[in-house]
Design a protein around this motif. Structure first.
Motif, mmCIF file in Angstrom:
data_model
loop_
_atom_site.group_PDB
_atom_site.id
_atom_site.type_symbol
_atom_site.label_atom_id
_atom_site.label_comp_id
_atom_site.label_asym_id
_atom_site.label_seq_id
_atom_site.Cartn_x
_atom_site.Cartn_y
_atom_site.Cartn_z
ATOM 1 N N GLY A 1 0.841 -1.193 0.000
ATOM 2 C CA GLY A 1 0.000 0.000 0.000
ATOM 3 C C GLY A 1 0.873 1.238 0.000
ATOM 4 O O GLY A 1 2.029 1.192 0.433
ATOM 5 N N ARG B 1 -11.441 5.569 -5.830
ATOM 6 C CA ARG B 1 -12.115 4.649 -4.896
ATOM 7 C C ARG B 1 -13.537 4.376 -5.344
ATOM 8 O O ARG B 1 -13.996 3.235 -5.357
ATOM 9 C CB ARG B 1 -12.125 5.254 -3.495
ATOM 10 N N GLU C 1 -13.748 1.996 -7.935
ATOM 11 C CA GLU C 1 -13.192 0.721 -7.465
ATOM 12 C C GLU C 1 -11.853 0.377 -8.123
ATOM 13 O O GLU C 1 -11.484 -0.782 -8.263
ATOM 14 C CB GLU C 1 -14.204 -0.410 -7.651
ATOM 15 N N VAL D 1 -9.005 1.614 -6.842
ATOM 16 C CA VAL D 1 -8.072 1.515 -5.730
ATOM 17 C C VAL D 1 -8.813 0.988 -4.515
ATOM 18 O O VAL D 1 -10.020 1.159 -4.378
ATOM 19 C CB VAL D 1 -7.397 2.878 -5.381
ATOM 20 N N SER D 2 -8.065 0.329 -3.660
ATOM 21 C CA SER D 2 -8.602 -0.081 -2.364
ATOM 22 C C SER D 2 -7.811 0.665 -1.297
ATOM 23 O O SER D 2 -6.691 1.113 -1.541
ATOM 24 C CB SER D 2 -8.492 -1.596 -2.184
ATOM 25 N N VAL D 3 -8.408 0.796 -0.135
ATOM 26 C CA VAL D 3 -7.762 1.547 0.940
ATOM 27 C C VAL D 3 -7.704 0.682 2.192
ATOM 28 O O VAL D 3 -8.629 -0.068 2.493
ATOM 29 C CB VAL D 3 -8.492 2.889 1.210
ATOM 30 N N ARG D 4 -6.573 0.792 2.885
ATOM 31 C CA ARG D 4 -6.375 0.108 4.162
ATOM 32 C C ARG D 4 -6.036 1.177 5.181
ATOM 33 O O ARG D 4 -5.143 1.994 4.968
ATOM 34 C CB ARG D 4 -5.231 -0.904 4.041
ATOM 35 N N ARG E 1 -3.864 6.237 5.809
ATOM 36 C CA ARG E 1 -4.545 5.391 4.837
ATOM 37 C C ARG E 1 -3.534 4.974 3.779
ATOM 38 O O ARG E 1 -2.760 5.788 3.299
ATOM 39 C CB ARG E 1 -5.709 6.141 4.195
ATOM 40 N N TYR F 1 -3.148 3.123 0.054
ATOM 41 C CA TYR F 1 -3.900 2.808 -1.156
ATOM 42 C C TYR F 1 -3.162 1.770 -1.995
ATOM 43 O O TYR F 1 -1.942 1.792 -2.099
ATOM 44 C CB TYR F 1 -4.135 4.076 -1.980
ATOM 45 N N SER F 2 -3.964 0.886 -2.598
ATOM 46 C CA SER F 2 -3.437 -0.138 -3.490
ATOM 47 C C SER F 2 -4.265 -0.151 -4.765
ATOM 48 O O SER F 2 -5.463 0.152 -4.751
ATOM 49 C CB SER F 2 -3.517 -1.520 -2.839
ATOM 50 N N ALA G 1 -6.373 -1.669 -7.755
ATOM 51 C CA ALA G 1 -7.310 -2.775 -8.008
ATOM 52 C C ALA G 1 -7.523 -2.824 -9.521
ATOM 53 O O ALA G 1 -8.202 -1.971 -10.080
ATOM 54 C CB ALA G 1 -8.628 -2.549 -7.264
#
Length: 138
Positions: free
Chosen positions: A30, A55, A58, A60-63, A69, A71-72, A74
């Motif tokens: 991330g 986001r 969809e 990127v995903s967030v942790r 935060r 981001y990765s 997708a």
């Protein structure tokens, strides 16, 4: 859902996606907003605005980790773009399509060749079926 083409039409969002892809290919799980700000040299509010759009689409995903935060990328939603683009490449190049430089980790030669053969065959078959259906009013 937002039109994926509208989302990726923005250069800043494409820059963010490329940065996340590069970090992912380097093994990172991330990328923080502050790292994106530093790497791209744009303001935090601008990065946050674009990350929200990514986001919502969809892409990127967030942790969350405390206040931070990460981001990765997708890649699944980009399949729509791929499905749209491949017939043009097949029509334009056929078997002589150029190699695409992908910054991810290298595949073994045998796996890369197999993936290329299967991908081209699938794209060609899809294009042939779609074209035939259009000709016959399907």
């Amino acid at each position: 859902m937002t039109d994926i083409f509208d989302v990726i039409a923005d250069g800043t969002r494409r820059d963010i996606l490329q940065l996340l892809l590069r970090h992912m290919s380097e093994g990172e799980t991330g990328t923080s907003v502050s790292q994106i700000v530093a790497d791209l040299g744009i303001s935090q509010p601008t990065v946050s605005k674009h990350l929200k759009v990514l986001r919502d689409a969809e892409l990127v995903s967030v942790r969350e980790d405390g206040q931070r935060r990460f981001y990765s990328l997708a890649v699944e939603p980009l399949g729509v773009v791929d499905d749209w683009l491949v017939p043009f490449l097949v029509d334009a190049y056929g078997d002589a399509a150029p190699d695409i430089d992908y910054p991810g980790g290298p595949l073994p030669d045998s796996a890369a060749h197999a993936a290329e053969v299967v991908g081209r065959a699938a794209a060609s078959a899809k294009h042939v079926v779609t074209s035939a259906l259009k000709r016959f009013g399907g």
